[in-house]
Structures are given as structure tokens and as C-alpha cells.
Scaffold this motif. Structure first.
Motif, PDB file in Angstrom:
ATOM      1  N   UNK A  36     -16.939 -27.542 -31.220  1.00  0.00           N
ATOM      2  CA  UNK A  36     -17.931 -27.220 -30.182  1.00  0.00           C
ATOM      3  C   UNK A  36     -17.936 -25.721 -29.897  1.00  0.00           C
ATOM      4  N   UNK A  37     -16.755 -25.120 -29.898  1.00  0.00           N
ATOM      5  CA  UNK A  37     -16.646 -23.657 -29.887  1.00  0.00           C
ATOM      6  C   UNK A  37     -15.551 -23.269 -30.867  1.00  0.00           C
ATOM      7  N   UNK A  38     -15.325 -21.991 -31.046  1.00  0.00           N
ATOM      8  CA  UNK A  38     -14.425 -21.458 -32.074  1.00  0.00           C
ATOM      9  C   UNK A  38     -13.092 -22.217 -32.097  1.00  0.00           C
ATOM     10  N   UNK A  39     -12.872 -22.925 -33.169  1.00  0.00           N
ATOM     11  CA  UNK A  39     -11.668 -23.761 -33.282  1.00  0.00           C
ATOM     12  C   UNK A  39     -10.404 -22.919 -33.312  1.00  0.00           C
ATOM     13  N   UNK A  40     -10.515 -21.655 -33.712  1.00  0.00           N
ATOM     14  CA  UNK A  40      -9.345 -20.777 -33.756  1.00  0.00           C
ATOM     15  C   UNK A  40      -8.762 -20.538 -32.369  1.00  0.00           C
ATOM     16  N   UNK A  41      -9.609 -20.567 -31.344  1.00  0.00           N
ATOM     17  CA  UNK A  41      -9.123 -20.409 -29.979  1.00  0.00           C
ATOM     18  C   UNK A  41      -8.246 -21.590 -29.580  1.00  0.00           C
ATOM     19  N   UNK A  82     -13.039 -34.166 -23.512  1.00  0.00           N
ATOM     20  CA  UNK A  82     -14.433 -34.516 -23.227  1.00  0.00           C
ATOM     21  C   UNK A  82     -15.362 -33.643 -24.051  1.00  0.00           C
ATOM     22  N   UNK A  83     -16.602 -34.076 -24.158  1.00  0.00           N
ATOM     23  CA  UNK A  83     -17.673 -33.223 -24.668  1.00  0.00           C
ATOM     24  C   UNK A  83     -18.223 -32.476 -23.460  1.00  0.00           C
ATOM     25  N   UNK A  84     -18.023 -31.161 -23.385  1.00  0.00           N
ATOM     26  CA  UNK A  84     -18.337 -30.442 -22.148  1.00  0.00           C
ATOM     27  C   UNK A  84     -19.762 -29.899 -22.104  1.00  0.00           C
ATOM     28  N   UNK A  85     -20.129 -29.416 -20.916  1.00  0.00           N
ATOM     29  CA  UNK A  85     -21.309 -28.594 -20.743  1.00  0.00           C
ATOM     30  C   UNK A  85     -22.641 -29.278 -20.965  1.00  0.00           C
ATOM     31  N   UNK A  86     -23.697 -28.457 -20.967  1.00  0.00           N
ATOM     32  CA  UNK A  86     -25.052 -28.961 -21.172  1.00  0.00           C
ATOM     33  C   UNK A  86     -25.737 -28.205 -22.304  1.00  0.00           C
ATOM     34  N   UNK A  87     -24.975 -27.887 -23.331  1.00  0.00           N
ATOM     35  CA  UNK A  87     -25.510 -27.113 -24.451  1.00  0.00           C
ATOM     36  C   UNK A  87     -26.566 -27.903 -25.209  1.00  0.00           C
ATOM     37  N   UNK A  88     -27.623 -27.210 -25.619  1.00  0.00           N
ATOM     38  CA  UNK A  88     -28.695 -27.853 -26.383  1.00  0.00           C
ATOM     39  C   UNK A  88     -28.228 -28.273 -27.765  1.00  0.00           C
ATOM     40  N   UNK A 179      -8.296 -17.312 -17.393  1.00  0.00           N
ATOM     41  CA  UNK A 179      -7.838 -17.063 -18.755  1.00  0.00           C
ATOM     42  C   UNK A 179      -7.982 -18.313 -19.613  1.00  0.00           C
ATOM     43  N   UNK A 180      -8.396 -18.103 -20.873  1.00  0.00           N
ATOM     44  CA  UNK A 180      -8.647 -19.163 -21.866  1.00  0.00           C
ATOM     45  C   UNK A 180      -9.943 -19.937 -21.621  1.00  0.00           C
ATOM     46  N   UNK A 181     -10.744 -19.489 -20.688  1.00  0.00           N
ATOM     47  CA  UNK A 181     -12.022 -20.159 -20.444  1.00  0.00           C
ATOM     48  C   UNK A 181     -12.846 -20.203 -21.735  1.00  0.00           C
ATOM     49  N   UNK A 182     -13.611 -21.269 -21.905  1.00  0.00           N
ATOM     50  CA  UNK A 182     -14.462 -21.400 -23.081  1.00  0.00           C
ATOM     51  C   UNK A 182     -15.390 -20.200 -23.212  1.00  0.00           C
ATOM     52  N   UNK A 183     -15.637 -19.731 -24.434  1.00  0.00           N
ATOM     53  CA  UNK A 183     -16.463 -18.538 -24.621  1.00  0.00           C
ATOM     54  C   UNK A 183     -17.910 -18.696 -24.195  1.00  0.00           C
ATOM     55  N   UNK A 184     -18.400 -19.935 -24.047  1.00  0.00           N
ATOM     56  CA  UNK A 184     -19.782 -20.142 -23.631  1.00  0.00           C
ATOM     57  C   UNK A 184     -19.938 -20.157 -22.111  1.00  0.00           C
ATOM     58  N   UNK A 185     -18.838 -20.104 -21.371  1.00  0.00           N
ATOM     59  CA  UNK A 185     -18.906 -20.143 -19.912  1.00  0.00           C
ATOM     60  C   UNK A 185     -19.273 -18.773 -19.349  1.00  0.00           C
ATOM     61  N   UNK A 186     -19.735 -18.766 -18.087  1.00  0.00           N
ATOM     62  CA  UNK A 186     -20.353 -17.573 -17.521  1.00  0.00           C
ATOM     63  C   UNK A 186     -19.439 -16.351 -17.489  1.00  0.00           C
ATOM     64  N   UNK A 187     -18.234 -16.493 -16.929  1.00  0.00           N
ATOM     65  CA  UNK A 187     -17.380 -15.311 -16.795  1.00  0.00           C
ATOM     66  C   UNK A 187     -16.880 -14.827 -18.150  1.00  0.00           C
ATOM     67  N   UNK A 188     -16.639 -15.733 -19.083  1.00  0.00           N
ATOM     68  CA  UNK A 188     -16.264 -15.308 -20.431  1.00  0.00           C
ATOM     69  C   UNK A 188     -17.361 -14.446 -21.042  1.00  0.00           C
ATOM     70  N   UNK A 189     -18.609 -14.893 -20.911  1.00  0.00           N
ATOM     71  CA  UNK A 189     -19.719 -14.139 -21.467  1.00  0.00           C
ATOM     72  C   UNK A 189     -19.922 -12.813 -20.741  1.00  0.00           C
ATOM     73  N   UNK A 190     -19.816 -12.834 -19.412  1.00  0.00           N
ATOM     74  CA  UNK A 190     -20.002 -11.599 -18.647  1.00  0.00           C
ATOM     75  C   UNK A 190     -18.967 -10.544 -19.015  1.00  0.00           C
ATOM     76  N   UNK A 270     -35.146 -21.538 -18.516  1.00  0.00           N
ATOM     77  CA  UNK A 270     -34.257 -22.354 -17.687  1.00  0.00           C
ATOM     78  C   UNK A 270     -33.698 -23.521 -18.487  1.00  0.00           C
ATOM     79  N   UNK A 271     -32.457 -23.907 -18.198  1.00  0.00           N
ATOM     80  CA  UNK A 271     -31.809 -25.006 -18.905  1.00  0.00           C
ATOM     81  C   UNK A 271     -32.081 -26.330 -18.198  1.00  0.00           C
ATOM     82  N   UNK A 272     -32.439 -27.316 -18.971  1.00  0.00           N
ATOM     83  CA  UNK A 272     -32.587 -28.652 -18.418  1.00  0.00           C
ATOM     84  C   UNK A 272     -31.215 -29.181 -18.010  1.00  0.00           C
ATOM     85  N   UNK A 273     -31.141 -29.764 -16.825  1.00  0.00           N
ATOM     86  CA  UNK A 273     -29.877 -30.332 -16.359  1.00  0.00           C
ATOM     87  C   UNK A 273     -28.997 -29.353 -15.614  1.00  0.00           C
ATOM     88  N   UNK A 274     -29.447 -28.092 -15.444  1.00  0.00           N
ATOM     89  CA  UNK A 274     -28.634 -27.107 -14.733  1.00  0.00           C
ATOM     90  C   UNK A 274     -28.671 -27.394 -13.229  1.00  0.00           C
TER      91      UNK A 274
END
Length: 314
Positions: A36-41, A82-88, A179-190, A270-274
Motif C-alpha cells: 500500500x506504501x513503500x514496503x521498505x519502510x 488493516x487496509x487504511x485511508x481513503x486512497x483512490x 515518527x514513522x507516520x505513513x508517507x501518504x498522511x498529511x504531516x509526512x507530506x507537509x 475534493x476526496x470522496x469520503x473525506x
């Protein structure tokens, strides 16, 4: 005590395993190392846990018959997988199989233990729906495949408590970061955008969205507090978050101020389900497990920034 942690290589699972290990428990983890995200992490998290002496089993919980794959004589199960988030990019089948089928298989496995002290399901505030400022008695109105399937998973777990198969509770977490937050999450991206002069993808209308951003340390302290409070927590759904509320705009401003930079924004549809708002009502957690979040937003984001910088230096 012998503790099974599912999703152990992920953000919350790895922090939880570390804390439980430091508290003197024997930890066994299971993870399917999904892409779902970089398996190396995840592999990096797993290596650090293995260096502590924690056993990690690579296994997909969606595959039935876990009896021969996982250890017997478990005292506690913490179900973070779990399968997280609301990614398309995630299909309904991804949510269905990872959140419902996997949980069903795990509870079937758990039902064999006559002395299981507690099954702790890690749920989400997404179960409540679009505009969340309520206690645990509020009717669930999820608006995403993620929220719908996490509600179903929660009910699978809680049904076993109602039937007397084993004690269980479910913790609904609010906007966890650190720390270690998924790379697709807001603070990781910011933080990535601020440090590397990238544009931050802002979903239309989301500047005004409100969240109870809760640092991982406060969340882990809450989760581990279930141990020792099994009797009052059995059969309960419990919110874990902070009663402080911030907008997305305030989150962006916090990262910019702490890194003394300006982040360029690019507008996305806008994301559906946000969700529009998720403010945690934590009276029940305070009463049942003496839950007291203490990390303010500045200190929490700074911890995550320092972790990212150290990782880059390595």
C-alpha cells in the motif's frame, strides 16, 4: 504476558510493540508487508523490532486457518492490521478482505484461547461519519469504504465479547501523527514538501477541515492502558484522541513555522469520503483507563520533523 500484535511493521503497530516490549511483555508480531506504501519502510520497522528480540511472522490474515501459523497461549491480541485511508488506489475488495475477512479469521483464531485476557481492536473515528464531535453512543454513519469496513470489523470483534467467547474492546483513534507516520498522511507530506521544496497537494475545501491531531505517544499510552483495566473495558468502544481541535490550515502553518519556510500548495479535487470534522470526546477513556493526552501540536510535529531529519542523515 505473551502479546500478539497484528500489523506490527506499520506506524501504530511498531510503536505499540516497542512500548509493550519495554513494559516487559513477550511480543509476537504478524504482518503481510503489503505494498500500500513503500514496503521498505515496513521492513525497516521490522528490522528494528527484530533487533530487540521481537518475533515477527510474515503472514496474511486473509488466509484462513491461522491455528498453525500463529503461536498458542496468547494473553492479549492487539489488532492493528488493516487496509487504511481513503486512497483512490484501494478497491472495495481491498477494504473488504483486509478489514473484514482478516478480522473474522483472527477472531476465529482467538476463540480457541480459553485464557485470552483481552482482544483489543484498533478502530477509527472514520466509523462515525462526516462531522464527528460525539461520544461513543453516537450512531455510526461512515461515508467511506474504509469507515464502513472498519465498523464491520469492530462489530465482528465485539460480537465475540457479547457471546462470551473472549473479552474484547475497540479503540477508535483520531488523526494519529508522529515518527514513522505513513508517507501518504498529511504531516509526512507537509514535512517532505517543506524540506525538499515540493508542492503540497491540497484537496479542495480541506483548509477548513478540523481534526484532533493526536501524537503517537499519547495514542500508544492509551492503547497499552487497557492492560490492567480489562474488566471495565470489556465490551466497550472507547475514543482515543485529544480534545484539542485544529484546522488543516493550522497544521500547515505549524510545519511552516517550525521549519521557517513557506510551503507551496497545489489544488486537487475534493476526496470522496473525506471527513469535515473529527474532534475527540474522550470522557470515557479518561474514566475507564485514566487517559490523559499531553503532547501539544508544536512538540508533536517537532518530534516528527526531527525523526525525518535523522532518517535523511542516516
Amino acid at each position: 504476558m505473551k502479546v500478539l500484535v497484528t500489523g506490527i511493521a506499520g506506524f501504530i503497530g511498531s510503536h505499540l510493540a516497542e512500548k509493550l516490549y519495554k513494559n516487559g511483555h513477550e511480543i509476537v508480531g504478524v504482518d503481510n508487508f503489503s505494498d500500500y506504501y513503500d514496503i521498505n519502510l515496513k521492513r525497516e520497522n521490522a528490522r528494528a523490532l527484530k533487533n530487540l528480540g521481537i518475533t515477527i511472522i510474515e503472514r496474511d490474515l486473509r488466509v484462513a486457518s491461522l491455528v498453525n501459523a500463529l503461536p498458542a497461549e496468547i494473553d492479549y491480541i492487539f489488532h492493528c492490521a488493516a487496509q487504511p485511508g481513503i486512497a483512490s488506489t484501494s478497491s472495495f475488495e481491498d477494504y473488504l478482505t483486509n478489514n473484514i475477512i482478516a478480522t473474522h479469521n483472527l477472531t476465529d483464531f482467538a476463540a480457541q484461547f480459553l485464557k485470552l485476557k483481552m482482544f483489543i481492536n484498533i478502530g477509527t473515528s472514520s466509523i462515525y461519519g462526516k462531522d464527528v464531535f460525539c461520544d461513543e453512543e453516537q450512531m455510526a454513519k461512515p461515508i467511506s469504504n474504509y469507515g464502513v469496513t472498519k465498523l464491520a470489523a469492530e462489530q465482528i470483534v465485539m460480537s465475540h465479547s457479547r457471546l462470551g467467547d473472549f473479552p474484547a474492546c475497540s479503540l477508535r483513534l483520531y488523526s494519529v501523527y508522529g515518527s514513522r507516520e505513513r508517507p501518504d498522511k498529511m504531516f509526512s507530506q507537509l514535512i517532505d514538501c517543506a524540506l525538499n521544496k515540493k508542492k503540497f497537494p491540497l484537496f479542495e475545501g480541506s483548509l477548513a477541515h478540523k481534526r484532533s491531531f493526536t501524537h503517537i505517544n499519547d495514542i500508544i499510552n492509551g492503547i497499552t492502558s487497557i492492560i490492567g483495566n480489562e474488566k471495565q473495558c470489556d465490551g466497550q468502544v472507547i475514543n482515543l484522541g485529544t480534545d484539542q481541535e485544529y484546522t488543516t490550515a493550522q497544521g500547515i502553518e505549524t510545519v511552516e513555522r517550525l521549519l521557517n519556510t513557506k510551503i507551496e500548495l497545489t489544488m486537487e479535487p475534493a476526496r470522496s469520503g473525506d471527513q469535515l470534522r473529527t474532534k475527540a470526546v474522550i470522557d470515557k477513556a479518561q474514566r475507564l483507563i485514566n487517559y490523559k493526552p499531553t503532547v501539544n501540536l508544536d512538540d508533536g510535529v517537532l518530534e516528527q520533523i526531527e525523526w525525518v531529519k535523522n532518517k535523511l542523515n542516516r
